[in-house]
Motif scaffolding. Structure first.
Motif, PDB file in Angstrom:
ATOM      1  N   ALA A  29      53.296  18.246  47.007  1.00 50.83           N
ATOM      2  CA  ALA A  29      54.179  17.931  45.767  1.00 50.83           C
ATOM      3  C   ALA A  29      53.815  16.683  44.641  1.00 50.83           C
ATOM      4  N   SER A  30      53.923  17.514  43.259  1.00 47.63           N
ATOM      5  CA  SER A  30      54.257  16.469  42.608  1.00 47.63           C
ATOM      6  C   SER A  30      54.865  16.641  41.394  1.00 47.63           C
ATOM      7  N   PRO A  31      55.750  15.868  41.279  1.00 48.83           N
ATOM      8  CA  PRO A  31      56.963  15.388  40.277  1.00 48.83           C
ATOM      9  C   PRO A  31      56.259  16.019  38.920  1.00 48.83           C
ATOM     10  N   GLN A  32      55.740  16.127  38.802  1.00 44.93           N
ATOM     11  CA  GLN A  32      54.497  16.089  37.496  1.00 44.93           C
ATOM     12  C   GLN A  32      54.905  17.415  37.062  1.00 44.93           C
ATOM     13  N   ARG A  56      58.570  21.660  48.415  1.00 50.49           N
ATOM     14  CA  ARG A  56      58.763  20.104  49.457  1.00 50.49           C
ATOM     15  C   ARG A  56      59.632  21.251  49.999  1.00 50.49           C
ATOM     16  N   MET A  57      60.205  21.839  50.308  1.00 51.75           N
ATOM     17  CA  MET A  57      61.461  22.959  51.064  1.00 51.75           C
ATOM     18  C   MET A  57      62.689  21.937  51.027  1.00 51.75           C
ATOM     19  N   GLU A  58      63.187  21.011  49.595  1.00 55.32           N
ATOM     20  CA  GLU A  58      64.830  20.441  49.868  1.00 55.32           C
ATOM     21  C   GLU A  58      65.543  20.727  49.008  1.00 55.32           C
ATOM     22  N   ARG A  70      55.878  15.128  53.944  1.00 48.10           N
ATOM     23  CA  ARG A  70      55.687  15.639  52.931  1.00 48.10           C
ATOM     24  C   ARG A  70      54.980  14.605  51.686  1.00 48.10           C
ATOM     25  N   PHE A  71      53.760  14.785  50.788  1.00 50.36           N
ATOM     26  CA  PHE A  71      53.857  13.955  49.909  1.00 50.36           C
ATOM     27  C   PHE A  71      54.606  14.399  49.106  1.00 50.36           C
ATOM     28  N   GLU A  72      54.356  12.882  48.126  1.00 51.07           N
ATOM     29  CA  GLU A  72      54.590  12.897  46.821  1.00 51.07           C
ATOM     30  C   GLU A  72      53.444  12.539  45.576  1.00 51.07           C
ATOM     31  N   PHE A 128      40.358  15.839  44.146  1.00 45.10           N
ATOM     32  CA  PHE A 128      41.685  14.863  45.039  1.00 45.10           C
ATOM     33  C   PHE A 128      41.839  15.829  45.811  1.00 45.10           C
ATOM     34  N   ILE A 129      41.585  17.134  45.758  1.00 43.07           N
ATOM     35  CA  ILE A 129      41.461  17.823  47.557  1.00 43.07           C
ATOM     36  C   ILE A 129      40.668  17.575  48.809  1.00 43.07           C
ATOM     37  N   GLN A 130      38.893  16.620  47.885  1.00 43.53           N
ATOM     38  CA  GLN A 130      38.240  16.104  48.506  1.00 43.53           C
ATOM     39  C   GLN A 130      39.121  14.714  49.535  1.00 43.53           C
ATOM     40  N   HIS A 131      39.916  13.782  48.191  1.00 42.18           N
ATOM     41  CA  HIS A 131      40.420  12.375  48.903  1.00 42.18           C
ATOM     42  C   HIS A 131      41.243  12.972  49.608  1.00 42.18           C
ATOM     43  N   PHE A 132      41.842  14.456  49.322  1.00 43.92           N
ATOM     44  CA  PHE A 132      43.017  14.626  50.267  1.00 43.92           C
ATOM     45  C   PHE A 132      43.252  14.417  51.703  1.00 43.92           C
ATOM     46  N   VAL A 133      42.161  15.417  51.684  1.00 40.56           N
ATOM     47  CA  VAL A 133      41.947  16.409  53.145  1.00 40.56           C
ATOM     48  C   VAL A 133      41.088  14.925  53.819  1.00 40.56           C
ATOM     49  N   SER A 134      40.533  14.415  52.950  1.00 43.22           N
ATOM     50  CA  SER A 134      38.955  12.514  54.072  1.00 43.22           C
ATOM     51  C   SER A 134      40.447  11.488  54.482  1.00 43.22           C
TER      52      SER A 134
END
Length: 158
Positions: A65-68, A78-80, A115-117, A145-151
């Motif tokens: 999730a992003s606060p932006q 984030r299920m919070e 949880r990722f911010e 972004f997706i490639q970096h996150f998965v990597s």
């Protein structure tokens, strides 16, 4: 993804658009998403969906999730618990129950919840930035972004 629906928002542009579209189109999905598809919040689609155990079948559940992001509320993705739910007589107890419904099976099964911010450097100007749409699109559709996150989180995907 807004796992808790769209009740507590910090995006007045999106709130206005949601209200307008619900009135204009009478969209079932928008009513479900905003927990207004039933007079009784405990019988709304989103609440019933929160009762359906599913995520506990996974070893790892990654919530990004992003606060932006003004389209998927940060706490919902984030299920919070949202602070406003603690003082909300209409939806507060429903919100708290939904969080419990989603998290309890994960805790009981030993599923690893992470949880990722995410924060983006958003250079865009104009409407997308104003209505906080840019970060939402970047979370969903930015191949770098997706490639970096998965990597960097490869271990969760093996």
């Amino acid at each position: 993804s807004a796992h808790l629906g769209y009740v507590y928002s910090d995006n007045s542009f999106f709130d206005g658009g949601m209200w307008f579209l619900k009135k204009l189109k009478n969209s079932t999905a928008l009513h479900q998403f905003s927990l207004s598809d039933s007079k009784n919040p405990l019988t709304t689609f989103m609440f019933r969906l929160s009762e359906a155990p599913a995520l506990h079948h996974f070893r790892h559940v990654l919530l990004v999730a992003s606060p932006q992001d003004g389209y998927a509320p940060f706490h919902s993705a984030r299920m919070e618990v949202h602070a406003r739910s603690l003082k909300d007589p209409k939806h507060g107890s429903v919100h708290l129950a939904m969080v419990e419904n989603l998290l309890r099976p994960l805790q009981m099964s030993g599923t690893n919840l992470v949880r990722f911010e995410v924060h983006f450097h958003i250079q865009a100007k104009g409407l997308d930035k104003t209505i906080k749409r840019a970060a939402h699109i970047m979370l969903l559709d930015s191949l770098p972004f997706i490639q970096h996150f998965v990597s960097i989180n490869r271990g969760y995907f093996e």
